[in-house]
Design an enzyme around this catalytic site. Sequence first.
Site, PDB file in Angstrom:
ATOM      1  N   TYR A  92     -14.629   3.722   9.500  1.00 12.31           N
ATOM      2  CA  TYR A  92     -13.171   3.513   9.415  1.00 12.31           C
ATOM      3  C   TYR A  92     -12.506   3.776  10.754  1.00 12.31           C
TER       4      TYR A  92
ATOM      5  N   THR B  37      -4.098   5.805  13.651  1.00 10.98           N
ATOM      6  CA  THR B  37      -4.389   7.079  12.996  1.00 10.98           C
ATOM      7  C   THR B  37      -4.889   8.129  13.989  1.00 10.98           C
ATOM      8  N   ASP B  38      -4.680   9.390  13.656  1.00 13.23           N
ATOM      9  CA  ASP B  38      -5.216  10.480  14.498  1.00 13.23           C
ATOM     10  C   ASP B  38      -6.741  10.498  14.497  1.00 13.23           C
ATOM     11  N   GLU B  39      -7.346   9.772  13.507  1.00 10.80           N
ATOM     12  CA  GLU B  39      -8.818   9.790  13.424  1.00 10.80           C
ATOM     13  C   GLU B  39      -9.466   9.118  14.632  1.00 10.80           C
TER      14      GLU B  39
ATOM     15  N   ASN C 142      -8.407  22.547   4.222  1.00 13.76           N
ATOM     16  CA  ASN C 142      -8.388  21.863   2.930  1.00 13.76           C
ATOM     17  C   ASN C 142      -8.271  22.861   1.776  1.00 13.76           C
TER      18      ASN C 142
ATOM     19  N   PRO D 184     -13.494  18.270  -6.301  1.00 11.45           N
ATOM     20  CA  PRO D 184     -14.675  18.268  -5.427  1.00 11.45           C
ATOM     21  C   PRO D 184     -14.308  18.475  -3.959  1.00 11.45           C
TER      22      PRO D 184
ATOM     23  N   LYS E 259      -7.769   9.352  -2.241  1.00 13.48           N
ATOM     24  CA  LYS E 259      -7.479  10.271  -1.136  1.00 13.48           C
ATOM     25  C   LYS E 259      -7.328  11.689  -1.688  1.00 13.48           C
TER      26      LYS E 259
ATOM     27  N   ARG F  79     -19.080  15.181   3.263  1.00 10.31           N
ATOM     28  CA  ARG F  79     -18.987  13.793   3.739  1.00 10.31           C
ATOM     29  C   ARG F  79     -19.822  13.677   5.023  1.00 10.31           C
TER      30      ARG F  79
ATOM     31  N   ASN G 237      -2.584  12.849   8.510  1.00  9.73           N
ATOM     32  CA  ASN G 237      -2.838  12.645   7.069  1.00  9.73           C
ATOM     33  C   ASN G 237      -1.529  12.616   6.300  1.00  9.73           C
TER      34      ASN G 237
ATOM     35  N   LYS H  37     -10.470   1.308  13.465  1.00  9.27           N
ATOM     36  CA  LYS H  37      -9.071   1.536  13.875  1.00  9.27           C
ATOM     37  C   LYS H  37      -8.986   1.659  15.405  1.00  9.27           C
TER      38      LYS H  37
ATOM     39  N   GLY I  94       0.836  -1.206   0.000  1.00 10.04           N
ATOM     40  CA  GLY I  94       0.000   0.000   0.000  1.00 10.04           C
ATOM     41  C   GLY I  94       0.866   1.249   0.000  1.00 10.04           C
TER      42      GLY I  94
ATOM     43  N   TYR J 254     -15.296  19.008  -0.222  1.00 11.84           N
ATOM     44  CA  TYR J 254     -16.468  18.736   0.612  1.00 11.84           C
ATOM     45  C   TYR J 254     -16.825  19.960   1.464  1.00 11.84           C
TER      46      TYR J 254
ATOM     47  N   GLY K 112     -20.775  13.061   8.681  1.00  9.31           N
ATOM     48  CA  GLY K 112     -19.956  12.900   9.894  1.00  9.31           C
ATOM     49  C   GLY K 112     -18.541  13.435   9.757  1.00  9.31           C
TER      50      GLY K 112
HETATM   51  P1  NAD Z   1      -3.507   1.841   1.641  1.00  7.33           P
HETATM   52  O1  NAD Z   1      -4.968   1.696   1.487  1.00  7.33           O
HETATM   53  O2  NAD Z   1      -2.713   2.583   0.637  1.00  7.33           O
HETATM   54  O3  NAD Z   1      -2.835   0.405   1.803  1.00  7.33           O
HETATM   55  C1  NAD Z   1      -3.392  -0.619   2.576  1.00  7.33           C
HETATM   56  C2  NAD Z   1      -2.677  -1.903   2.199  1.00  7.33           C
HETATM   57  O4  NAD Z   1      -3.219  -2.982   3.001  1.00  7.33           O
HETATM   58  C3  NAD Z   1      -2.902  -2.305   0.735  1.00  7.33           C
HETATM   59  O5  NAD Z   1      -1.684  -2.717   0.171  1.00  7.33           O
HETATM   60  C4  NAD Z   1      -3.886  -3.459   0.827  1.00  7.33           C
HETATM   61  O6  NAD Z   1      -3.772  -4.381  -0.244  1.00  7.33           O
HETATM   62  C5  NAD Z   1      -3.484  -4.081   2.147  1.00  7.33           C
HETATM   63  N1  NAD Z   1      -4.568  -4.873   2.758  1.00  7.33           N
HETATM   64  C6  NAD Z   1      -5.869  -4.500   2.925  1.00  7.33           C
HETATM   65  N2  NAD Z   1      -6.550  -5.504   3.505  1.00  7.33           N
HETATM   66  C7  NAD Z   1      -5.673  -6.511   3.726  1.00  7.33           C
HETATM   67  C8  NAD Z   1      -5.775  -7.788   4.309  1.00  7.33           C
HETATM   68  N3  NAD Z   1      -6.952  -8.250   4.783  1.00  7.33           N
HETATM   69  N4  NAD Z   1      -4.674  -8.572   4.374  1.00  7.33           N
HETATM   70  C9  NAD Z   1      -3.482  -8.131   3.887  1.00  7.33           C
HETATM   71  N5  NAD Z   1      -3.328  -6.936   3.307  1.00  7.33           N
HETATM   72  C10 NAD Z   1      -4.417  -6.133   3.236  1.00  7.33           C
HETATM   73  O7  NAD Z   1      -3.324   2.482   3.092  1.00  7.33           O
HETATM   74  P2  NAD Z   1      -2.227   3.465   3.679  1.00  7.33           P
HETATM   75  O8  NAD Z   1      -2.688   4.848   3.478  1.00  7.33           O
HETATM   76  O9  NAD Z   1      -0.885   3.038   3.223  1.00  7.33           O
HETATM   77  O10 NAD Z   1      -2.393   3.136   5.235  1.00  7.33           O
HETATM   78  C11 NAD Z   1      -1.571   2.140   5.865  1.00  7.33           C
HETATM   79  C12 NAD Z   1      -1.898   2.133   7.351  1.00  7.33           C
HETATM   80  O11 NAD Z   1      -1.655   3.413   7.914  1.00  7.33           O
HETATM   81  C13 NAD Z   1      -3.355   1.809   7.663  1.00  7.33           C
HETATM   82  O12 NAD Z   1      -3.404   1.007   8.812  1.00  7.33           O
HETATM   83  C14 NAD Z   1      -3.992   3.171   7.925  1.00  7.33           C
HETATM   84  O13 NAD Z   1      -5.098   3.055   8.799  1.00  7.33           O
HETATM   85  C15 NAD Z   1      -2.825   3.880   8.575  1.00  7.33           C
HETATM   86  N6  NAD Z   1      -2.804   5.346   8.431  1.00  7.33           N
HETATM   87  C16 NAD Z   1      -2.930   5.948   7.209  1.00  7.33           C
HETATM   88  C17 NAD Z   1      -2.799   7.336   7.094  1.00  7.33           C
HETATM   89  C18 NAD Z   1      -2.903   8.050   5.777  1.00  7.33           C
HETATM   90  O14 NAD Z   1      -2.923   9.283   5.759  1.00  7.33           O
HETATM   91  N7  NAD Z   1      -2.932   7.373   4.643  1.00  7.33           N
HETATM   92  C19 NAD Z   1      -2.565   8.107   8.234  1.00  7.33           C
HETATM   93  C20 NAD Z   1      -2.473   7.456   9.481  1.00  7.33           C
HETATM   94  C21 NAD Z   1      -2.568   6.076   9.560  1.00  7.33           C
HETATM   95  O1  DAU Z   2      -5.823  11.531   9.430  1.00  6.52           O
HETATM   96  C1  DAU Z   2      -5.306  10.282   9.068  1.00  6.52           C
HETATM   97  C2  DAU Z   2      -6.208   9.686   8.028  1.00  6.52           C
HETATM   98  O2  DAU Z   2      -6.001  10.464   6.854  1.00  6.52           O
HETATM   99  C3  DAU Z   2      -5.940   8.207   7.742  1.00  6.52           C
HETATM  100  O3  DAU Z   2      -6.219   7.451   8.890  1.00  6.52           O
HETATM  101  C4  DAU Z   2      -6.810   7.714   6.599  1.00  6.52           C
HETATM  102  O4  DAU Z   2      -6.458   6.379   6.253  1.00  6.52           O
HETATM  103  C5  DAU Z   2      -6.568   8.616   5.393  1.00  6.52           C
HETATM  104  O5  DAU Z   2      -7.456   8.247   4.358  1.00  6.52           O
HETATM  105  C6  DAU Z   2      -6.799  10.086   5.765  1.00  6.52           C
HETATM  106  O6  DAU Z   2      -8.186  10.332   6.085  1.00  6.52           O
HETATM  107  P1  DAU Z   2      -8.974  11.662   5.661  1.00  6.52           P
HETATM  108  O7  DAU Z   2     -10.413  11.326   5.573  1.00  6.52           O
HETATM  109  O8  DAU Z   2      -8.592  12.822   6.487  1.00  6.52           O
HETATM  110  O9  DAU Z   2      -8.281  11.870   4.225  1.00  6.52           O
HETATM  111  P2  DAU Z   2      -8.866  12.178   2.767  1.00  6.52           P
HETATM  112  O10 DAU Z   2      -7.678  12.256   1.889  1.00  6.52           O
HETATM  113  O11 DAU Z   2      -9.986  11.284   2.382  1.00  6.52           O
HETATM  114  O12 DAU Z   2      -9.473  13.636   2.986  1.00  6.52           O
HETATM  115  C7  DAU Z   2      -8.674  14.699   3.425  1.00  6.52           C
HETATM  116  C8  DAU Z   2      -9.599  15.895   3.630  1.00  6.52           C
HETATM  117  O13 DAU Z   2     -10.102  16.310   2.359  1.00  6.52           O
HETATM  118  C9  DAU Z   2     -10.821  15.572   4.483  1.00  6.52           C
HETATM  119  O14 DAU Z   2     -11.152  16.710   5.269  1.00  6.52           O
HETATM  120  C10 DAU Z   2     -11.910  15.315   3.468  1.00  6.52           C
HETATM  121  C11 DAU Z   2     -11.526  16.233   2.318  1.00  6.52           C
HETATM  122  N1  DAU Z   2     -11.912  15.739   0.986  1.00  6.52           N
HETATM  123  C12 DAU Z   2     -11.567  14.479   0.640  1.00  6.52           C
HETATM  124  C13 DAU Z   2     -11.906  13.972  -0.591  1.00  6.52           C
HETATM  125  C14 DAU Z   2     -11.532  12.565  -0.982  1.00  6.52           C
HETATM  126  C15 DAU Z   2     -12.593  16.567   0.114  1.00  6.52           C
HETATM  127  O15 DAU Z   2     -12.900  17.733   0.433  1.00  6.52           O
HETATM  128  N2  DAU Z   2     -12.951  16.071  -1.111  1.00  6.52           N
HETATM  129  C16 DAU Z   2     -12.644  14.804  -1.495  1.00  6.52           C
HETATM  130  O16 DAU Z   2     -13.013  14.410  -2.640  1.00  6.52           O
END
Ligand code: NAD
Ligand code: DAU
Length: 344
Positions: free
Chosen positions: A149, A124-126, A248, A204, A188, A272, A178, A153, A11, A206, A274
């Site tokens: 989600y 995650t901070d969420e 944003n 788009p 994302k 979105r 994030n 977590k 991922g 939100y 919530g």
């Molecule tokens: P991502 O969606 O890019 O990657 C997730 C990966 O997990 C993918 O490769 C997917 O194939 C794999 N996966 C999903 N279900 C699986 C399963 N059942 N078994 C094995 N593999 C599986 O996500 P990311 O953004 O890289 O996030 C990675 C981790 O970090 C997650 O736990 C997420 O909650 C956490 N996180 C993400 C962010 C962010 O901003 N992206 C911030 C804080 C924490």
């Molecule tokens: O904060 C950590 C989290 O960040 C991770 O745990 C999640 O895995 C990761 O997806 C991310 O969550 P967010 O919901 O904050 O990220 P996203 O990129 O979906 O959205 C970022 C902000 O932008 C959020 O306030 C929603 C807004 N947004 C998002 C999308 C996809 C929009 O305004 N329009 C959009 O189309």
Amino acid sequence: MKHLLVSGGCGFIGSNFVRHVLEYTDLSVTVLDKLTYAGRRENLHGLENHPRLEVVVGDIGNQELVNHLVARSGIDTIVNFAAETHVDQSILGPLVFTDTNVRGTHVLLEVAREHGLRFHHISTDEVYGHIPDGHQSVESDPLAPRSPYSASKAAADQLVQAYVITYGLAATITRGANNVGPYQFPEKAVPLFSTNALLGLPLPVYGDGLQMRDYAHVLDHCTGILTVLERGVTGEVYNVGTGREMTNLEMVDIVLETLGASRDLVRHVTDRPGHDRRYSMNVDKLRALGWEPRYDPRQAVAEAARWYAENRWWWEPIRAGNFQEYYARQYGKRLGNEAPESTQ
Ligand code: NAD
Ligand code: DAU
């Protein structure tokens, strides 16, 4: 610590972490990844023949498989990135979030307990929920998740903490802000807005776009996780971010300016459900281990946008594929069907 099992290593953050670990440490890595829509082998391109990397395709919920991987090699540490990760997807179809994020994590904890492994969980901070102005979340704050989600977590975090207390498991948790950077799936916000701008499609936003996020560079998250693996106290939780937020709309402006695209592309669309208004974390506990973020959020967003401009090979096939069905479902009505998906 010699050999990591990195779940979710194909991922976004997992693949950046694997790259970082192979470059800067002597650790061996076994990636276990189900290759869902978000997991992609090409995220590890260039590492196909790396002597310290093995990639296994499979589900973290398959206890037999995880046991087998641990039993047949010298794996001493599990680092759990594997998850369903997109809030909007969790609103459209939440059950898979419980399957992977809760039950899958539980299976990994059972294997770690059985084999006496070190366990590190990526959270995650969420999980702290919406944070009112004037407060920054600290690790001891109560969890108050508000989306399917973040609830999944938070449940996983609590299982990890229960294993520490009940079984004495040597586990740590990091809660990331994030992340932005290379190989982030274009559902994302930052990669969606960057690739839309590059395609001349509307962005788009939100609601009013005044939600606050700490857009942190993925490499700072990776160094934070490695710091906790090397020097963190087991049983503890560490926040990882920059400690600085922007709206944003500010993030959108950086993307547009970096890519030389027009502000006319911005569309305010139905919010979105919530939607958490603000996330903000205090990261002093991780700083006390000697870690510092190297990127400020503005630089992190600009670098990410540039990466999408320079790496169309990576995202164009994604956007031309099944992603279009998701895009139509998520944005069709919101954008009044004015923007049929196109990679032309
Ligand atoms: P991502 O969606 O890019 O990657 C997730 C990966 O997990 C993918 O490769 C997917 O194939 C794999 N996966 C999903 N279900 C699986 C399963 N059942 N078994 C094995 N593999 C599986 O996500 P990311 O953004 O890289 O996030 C990675 C981790 O970090 C997650 O736990 C997420 O909650 C956490 N996180 C993400 C962010 C962010 O901003 N992206 C911030 C804080 C924490
Ligand atoms: O904060 C950590 C989290 O960040 C991770 O745990 C999640 O895995 C990761 O997806 C991310 O969550 P967010 O919901 O904050 O990220 P996203 O990129 O979906 O959205 C970022 C902000 O932008 C959020 O306030 C929603 C807004 N947004 C998002 C999308 C996809 C929009 O305004 N329009 C959009 O189309």
